[in-house]
Design a protein around this motif. Structure first.
Motif, PDB file in Angstrom:
ATOM      1  N   ALA A  18       2.200  -3.315 -11.319  1.00 28.10           N
ATOM      2  CA  ALA A  18       3.117  -2.203 -11.073  1.00 28.10           C
ATOM      3  C   ALA A  18       2.553  -1.317  -9.973  1.00 28.10           C
ATOM      4  CB  ALA A  18       3.321  -1.379 -12.336  1.00 28.10           C
ATOM      5  N   THR A  19       3.429  -0.871  -9.108  1.00 28.92           N
ATOM      6  CA  THR A  19       3.072   0.141  -8.125  1.00 28.92           C
ATOM      7  C   THR A  19       3.713   1.439  -8.583  1.00 28.92           C
ATOM      8  OG1 THR A  19       3.007  -1.497  -6.355  1.00 28.92           O
ATOM      9  CG2 THR A  19       3.189   0.811  -5.701  1.00 28.92           C
ATOM     10  N   LEU A  20       2.885   2.468  -8.744  1.00 25.49           N
ATOM     11  CA  LEU A  20       3.370   3.762  -9.199  1.00 25.49           C
ATOM     12  C   LEU A  20       3.282   4.777  -8.065  1.00 25.49           C
ATOM     13  CD1 LEU A  20       1.372   3.998 -12.554  1.00 25.49           C
ATOM     14  CD2 LEU A  20       3.614   2.977 -12.188  1.00 25.49           C
ATOM     15  N   SER A  21       4.260   5.626  -7.977  1.00 25.43           N
ATOM     16  CA  SER A  21       4.219   6.765  -7.066  1.00 25.43           C
ATOM     17  C   SER A  21       3.595   7.914  -7.858  1.00 25.43           C
ATOM     18  CB  SER A  21       5.638   7.114  -6.631  1.00 25.43           C
ATOM     19  OG  SER A  21       5.650   8.355  -5.981  1.00 25.43           O
ATOM     20  N   VAL A  22       2.503   8.494  -7.316  1.00 23.51           N
ATOM     21  CA  VAL A  22       1.795   9.567  -8.020  1.00 23.51           C
ATOM     22  C   VAL A  22       1.680  10.768  -7.090  1.00 23.51           C
ATOM     23  CG1 VAL A  22      -0.283  10.217  -9.262  1.00 23.51           C
ATOM     24  CG2 VAL A  22       0.435   7.825  -9.251  1.00 23.51           C
ATOM     25  N   ARG A  23       2.281  11.878  -7.489  1.00 18.63           N
ATOM     26  CA  ARG A  23       2.214  13.099  -6.684  1.00 18.63           C
ATOM     27  C   ARG A  23       1.414  14.158  -7.432  1.00 18.63           C
ATOM     28  NH1 ARG A  23       5.190  12.174  -2.388  1.00 18.63           N
ATOM     29  NH2 ARG A  23       7.107  10.995  -2.542  1.00 18.63           N
ATOM     30  N   ILE A  52      -4.516   9.359  -0.662  1.00 21.11           N
ATOM     31  CA  ILE A  52      -3.724   9.660   0.534  1.00 21.11           C
ATOM     32  C   ILE A  52      -2.331   9.033   0.460  1.00 21.11           C
ATOM     33  CG2 ILE A  52      -3.620   9.455   3.053  1.00 21.11           C
ATOM     34  CD1 ILE A  52      -5.805  11.356   1.982  1.00 21.11           C
ATOM     35  N   ALA A  53      -2.247   7.799  -0.043  1.00 16.48           N
ATOM     36  CA  ALA A  53      -0.960   7.102  -0.134  1.00 16.48           C
ATOM     37  C   ALA A  53      -0.123   7.568  -1.324  1.00 16.48           C
ATOM     38  CB  ALA A  53      -1.187   5.591  -0.226  1.00 16.48           C
ATOM     39  N   GLU A  54      -0.723   8.350  -2.223  1.00 12.55           N
ATOM     40  CA  GLU A  54      -0.054   8.825  -3.439  1.00 12.55           C
ATOM     41  C   GLU A  54       0.511   7.659  -4.247  1.00 12.55           C
ATOM     42  OE1 GLU A  54       2.674  11.803  -1.726  1.00 12.55           O
ATOM     43  OE2 GLU A  54       1.367  13.307  -2.629  1.00 12.55           O
ATOM     44  N   ARG A  55      -0.317   6.643  -4.414  1.00 12.36           N
ATOM     45  CA  ARG A  55       0.091   5.427  -5.123  1.00 12.36           C
ATOM     46  C   ARG A  55      -1.004   4.962  -6.070  1.00 12.36           C
ATOM     47  NH1 ARG A  55       5.138   4.179  -4.253  1.00 12.36           N
ATOM     48  NH2 ARG A  55       5.860   4.259  -2.151  1.00 12.36           N
ATOM     49  N   ALA A  56      -0.586   4.276  -7.115  1.00 13.41           N
ATOM     50  CA  ALA A  56      -1.507   3.568  -7.999  1.00 13.41           C
ATOM     51  C   ALA A  56      -0.960   2.165  -8.173  1.00 13.41           C
ATOM     52  CB  ALA A  56      -1.596   4.265  -9.350  1.00 13.41           C
ATOM     53  N   VAL A  83       7.557   4.797 -11.671  1.00  9.30           N
ATOM     54  CA  VAL A  83       7.364   3.389 -11.343  1.00  9.30           C
ATOM     55  C   VAL A  83       8.159   3.088 -10.081  1.00  9.30           C
ATOM     56  CG1 VAL A  83       7.677   1.008 -12.112  1.00  9.30           C
ATOM     57  CG2 VAL A  83       7.071   2.787 -13.773  1.00  9.30           C
ATOM     58  N   ALA A  84       7.477   2.624  -9.050  1.00 11.12           N
ATOM     59  CA  ALA A  84       8.149   2.280  -7.794  1.00 11.12           C
ATOM     60  C   ALA A  84       8.534   0.807  -7.763  1.00 11.12           C
ATOM     61  CB  ALA A  84       7.248   2.610  -6.599  1.00 11.12           C
ATOM     62  N   ARG A  85       7.686  -0.045  -8.352  1.00  5.00           N
ATOM     63  CA  ARG A  85       7.933  -1.483  -8.283  1.00  5.00           C
ATOM     64  C   ARG A  85       7.124  -2.198  -9.360  1.00  5.00           C
ATOM     65  NH1 ARG A  85       9.017  -4.430  -3.231  1.00  5.00           N
ATOM     66  NH2 ARG A  85       8.819  -6.605  -3.716  1.00  5.00           N
ATOM     67  N   VAL A  86       7.687  -3.270  -9.931  1.00  6.26           N
ATOM     68  CA  VAL A  86       6.973  -4.108 -10.890  1.00  6.26           C
ATOM     69  C   VAL A  86       7.164  -5.550 -10.477  1.00  6.26           C
ATOM     70  CG1 VAL A  86       6.774  -4.840 -13.295  1.00  6.26           C
ATOM     71  CG2 VAL A  86       7.392  -2.476 -12.774  1.00  6.26           C
ATOM     72  N   GLU A  87       6.052  -6.262 -10.405  1.00  9.21           N
ATOM     73  CA  GLU A  87       6.099  -7.690 -10.120  1.00  9.21           C
ATOM     74  C   GLU A  87       5.480  -8.414 -11.296  1.00  9.21           C
ATOM     75  OE1 GLU A  87       4.681  -8.857  -6.217  1.00  9.21           O
ATOM     76  OE2 GLU A  87       4.819  -6.757  -5.620  1.00  9.21           O
ATOM     77  N   SER A  88       6.213  -9.362 -11.831  1.00 10.29           N
ATOM     78  CA  SER A  88       5.736 -10.143 -12.956  1.00 10.29           C
ATOM     79  C   SER A  88       5.319 -11.514 -12.470  1.00 10.29           C
ATOM     80  CB  SER A  88       6.848 -10.262 -14.006  1.00 10.29           C
ATOM     81  OG  SER A  88       6.503 -11.214 -14.967  1.00 10.29           O
ATOM     82  N   ALA A  89       4.170 -12.003 -12.929  1.00 12.35           N
ATOM     83  CA  ALA A  89       3.705 -13.334 -12.538  1.00 12.35           C
ATOM     84  C   ALA A  89       4.704 -14.390 -12.986  1.00 12.35           C
ATOM     85  CB  ALA A  89       2.324 -13.611 -13.127  1.00 12.35           C
ATOM     86  N   ALA A  90       5.275 -14.213 -14.163  1.00 10.86           N
ATOM     87  CA  ALA A  90       6.238 -15.184 -14.666  1.00 10.86           C
ATOM     88  C   ALA A  90       7.490 -15.194 -13.793  1.00 10.86           C
ATOM     89  CB  ALA A  90       6.613 -14.862 -16.107  1.00 10.86           C
ATOM     90  N   ALA A  91       7.969 -14.014 -13.414  1.00  8.29           N
ATOM     91  CA  ALA A  91       9.159 -13.943 -12.562  1.00  8.29           C
ATOM     92  C   ALA A  91       8.857 -14.480 -11.179  1.00  8.29           C
ATOM     93  CB  ALA A  91       9.655 -12.501 -12.465  1.00  8.29           C
ATOM     94  N   GLY A  92       7.655 -14.198 -10.676  1.00  6.29           N
ATOM     95  CA  GLY A  92       7.276 -14.638  -9.340  1.00  6.29           C
ATOM     96  C   GLY A  92       7.289 -16.139  -9.193  1.00  6.29           C
ATOM     97  N   ARG A  93       6.921 -16.862 -10.246  1.00  2.84           N
ATOM     98  CA  ARG A  93       6.909 -18.323 -10.157  1.00  2.84           C
ATOM     99  C   ARG A  93       8.303 -18.870  -9.966  1.00  2.84           C
ATOM    100  NH1 ARG A  93       2.746 -17.764 -13.883  1.00  2.84           N
ATOM    101  NH2 ARG A  93       4.127 -17.947 -15.644  1.00  2.84           N
TER     102      ARG A  93
END
Length: 145
Positions: A18-23, A52-56, A83-93
């Motif tokens: 998951a990519t999170l936006s953190v401010r 600096i990117a305000e991301r986790a 939550v900005a984005r979620v990538e699942s390994a199962a979905a990615g395949r």
């Protein structure tokens, strides 16, 4: 019982990123506080916070914890987090990818249903679920469709 050690080495079907936006972070202490709290969560295997990117970026077992739970943990520390984005390994395949989207301005279930219908009608959208209470949508997309 910290969940940070809960994964070992390999990536399995339940691994997600998951990519999170953190401010609201102002210094390295903020980064450290977020990393310690998230790393201690059951199911989290790795976290990297960029001030600096305000991301986790969080690697976790999505059978144990959801990206929204991780964002809530960060918000409980006093930061604005989504939550900005979620990538699942199962979905990615399979070529599909799950995306979390913040949606503001809904006032009733008719709004959320209309948004779901609209999303499902778009090319490449495999599924869409809109949650009125959390003001979020989970959309699974496959660019091959």
């Amino acid at each position: 019982v910290g969940g940070g050690a809960g994964g070992g080495g390999g990536v399995d079907a339940a691994t997600a990123v998951a990519t999170l936006s953190v401010r609201g972070m102002t210094c390295a202490s903020c980064v450290g506080a977020i990393e310690r709290a998230v790393r201690a969560m059951e199911g989290v295997t790795d976290v990297q916070v960029a001030l600096i990117a305000e991301r986790a970026v969080v690697r976790f077992d999505d059978a144990v914890v959801a990206a929204e739970d991780v964002a809530a943990e960060v918000a409980d520390l006093g930061y604005e987090c989504a939550v900005a984005r979620v990538e699942s390994a199962a979905a990615g395949r399979g070529g599909a990818e799950e995306i979390a989207v913040a949606i503001r301005g809904m006032s009733c279930t008719s709004c959320s249903r209309a948004i779901e219908r609209g999303l499902r009608g778009l090319d490449g959208v495999v599924s869409a679920e809109v949650n009125l209470t959390t003001e979020r949508a989970r959309v699974v997309v496959d660019a091959r469709r």
